[in-house]
Design a protein around this motif. Structure first.
Motif, short mmCIF file in Angstrom:
data_model
loop_
_atom_site.label_atom_id
_atom_site.label_comp_id
_atom_site.label_asym_id
_atom_site.label_seq_id
_atom_site.Cartn_x
_atom_site.Cartn_y
_atom_site.Cartn_z
N ILE A 68 21.49 63.45 48.68
CA ILE A 68 22.83 63.15 49.34
C ILE A 68 22.19 62.27 50.38
CG2 ILE A 68 24.10 63.87 51.08
CD1 ILE A 68 24.49 66.45 49.16
N THR A 69 20.85 62.35 51.07
CA THR A 69 20.38 61.80 52.16
C THR A 69 19.89 60.39 51.72
OG1 THR A 69 19.72 63.78 53.13
CG2 THR A 69 18.69 61.90 54.03
N TYR A 70 19.35 60.33 50.43
CA TYR A 70 18.69 59.12 50.03
C TYR A 70 19.06 58.52 48.70
CZ TYR A 70 15.36 60.92 53.57
OH TYR A 70 14.56 61.49 54.34
N PRO A 71 20.45 58.19 48.67
CA PRO A 71 21.15 58.09 47.42
C PRO A 71 20.32 56.69 46.69
CG PRO A 71 22.38 57.11 49.26
CD PRO A 71 21.18 57.70 49.77
N GLY A 72 20.48 56.67 45.28
CA GLY A 72 20.17 55.29 44.63
C GLY A 72 19.27 55.88 43.47
N ASP A 73 18.51 54.71 42.98
CA ASP A 73 17.73 55.33 41.91
C ASP A 73 16.17 55.29 42.38
OD1 ASP A 73 19.70 54.91 40.04
OD2 ASP A 73 19.41 52.64 39.79
N GLY A 74 16.07 55.22 43.62
CA GLY A 74 14.62 55.14 44.00
C GLY A 74 13.93 56.60 43.78
N ILE A 75 14.78 57.46 43.65
CA ILE A 75 14.37 58.82 43.55
C ILE A 75 13.64 59.01 42.25
CG2 ILE A 75 15.01 61.50 43.24
CD1 ILE A 75 16.61 61.20 45.80
N LEU A 76 14.14 58.17 41.22
CA LEU A 76 13.67 58.41 39.77
C LEU A 76 12.10 57.92 39.57
CD1 LEU A 76 16.82 56.55 38.20
CD2 LEU A 76 16.39 58.85 38.21
N LYS A 77 11.52 57.33 40.51
CA LYS A 77 10.05 56.92 40.58
C LYS A 77 9.29 58.16 40.43
CE LYS A 77 9.81 56.00 45.24
NZ LYS A 77 11.02 56.25 45.52
N PHE A 78 9.82 59.10 41.18
CA PHE A 78 8.69 60.34 40.98
C PHE A 78 8.31 60.88 39.87
CE2 PHE A 78 10.62 60.31 45.64
CZ PHE A 78 9.67 59.91 45.99
N GLU A 79 9.11 60.53 38.71
CA GLU A 79 9.02 60.76 37.53
C GLU A 79 7.71 60.21 36.98
OE1 GLU A 79 10.53 62.93 35.16
OE2 GLU A 79 12.09 63.56 36.31
N ASN A 80 7.45 59.17 37.45
CA ASN A 80 6.14 58.20 37.09
C ASN A 80 5.02 58.59 37.94
OD1 ASN A 80 7.75 57.07 35.10
ND2 ASN A 80 8.32 55.48 36.46
N MET A 136 10.32 55.84 51.36
CA MET A 136 9.43 56.56 50.39
C MET A 136 10.53 57.13 49.18
SD MET A 136 6.86 59.05 52.35
CE MET A 136 5.89 58.54 53.72
N TYR A 137 11.59 57.59 49.54
CA TYR A 137 12.71 57.98 48.85
C TYR A 137 13.37 56.94 48.22
CZ TYR A 137 11.80 62.96 49.50
OH TYR A 137 11.20 64.28 49.28
N GLN A 138 13.81 56.11 48.99
CA GLN A 138 14.89 54.98 48.65
C GLN A 138 14.13 53.82 47.78
OE1 GLN A 138 17.09 54.55 52.17
NE2 GLN A 138 18.89 55.57 51.04
#
Length: 105
Positions: A50-62, A21-23
């Motif tokens: 820290i736990t889920y590095p990368g750009d996946g977290i950015l999707k939550f803005e959308n 979900m995060y990544q």
């Protein structure tokens, strides 16, 4: 210990799903997983970064609306309505075992 052993496969699957979900950068896949657990809010703080590095977290803005932000922690309310249903997630009996940073009504 016996009780936890009985749920170990469910816990491992949930842990894997939370990681995805995060990544994942695939918004459709993330929404599918979030919907399976009827997640209403997603927390993105230092621990998640820290736990889920990368750009996946950015999707939550959308996928959601920023409803809280303070000292590096953001909470998104997802733009969905599955949280309005009273169906429980697929792991009945493990309702207290939500992943890091994910909440449900």
């Amino acid at each position: 210990i016996q009780q936890r052993t009985a749920y170990s496969s469910a816990i491992q699957e949930r842990t894997s799903d939370v990681q995805e979900m995060y990544q994942t950068s695939d918004e459709e896949r993330a929404l599918k997983l979030l919907g399976e657990y009827q997640v209403k809010y997603v927390v993105v703080g230092d621990l998640e970064k820290i736990t889920y590095p990368g750009d996946g977290i950015l999707k939550f803005e959308n996928l959601g609306e920023k409803v809280f932000e303070n000292q590096g922690t953001t909470i998104y309310e997802l733009r969905t309505d599955w949280h309005k249903t009273r169906k429980w997630p697929r792991f009945q009996g493990c309702q207290g075992l939500y992943g890091v940073g994910l909440t449900r009504d």
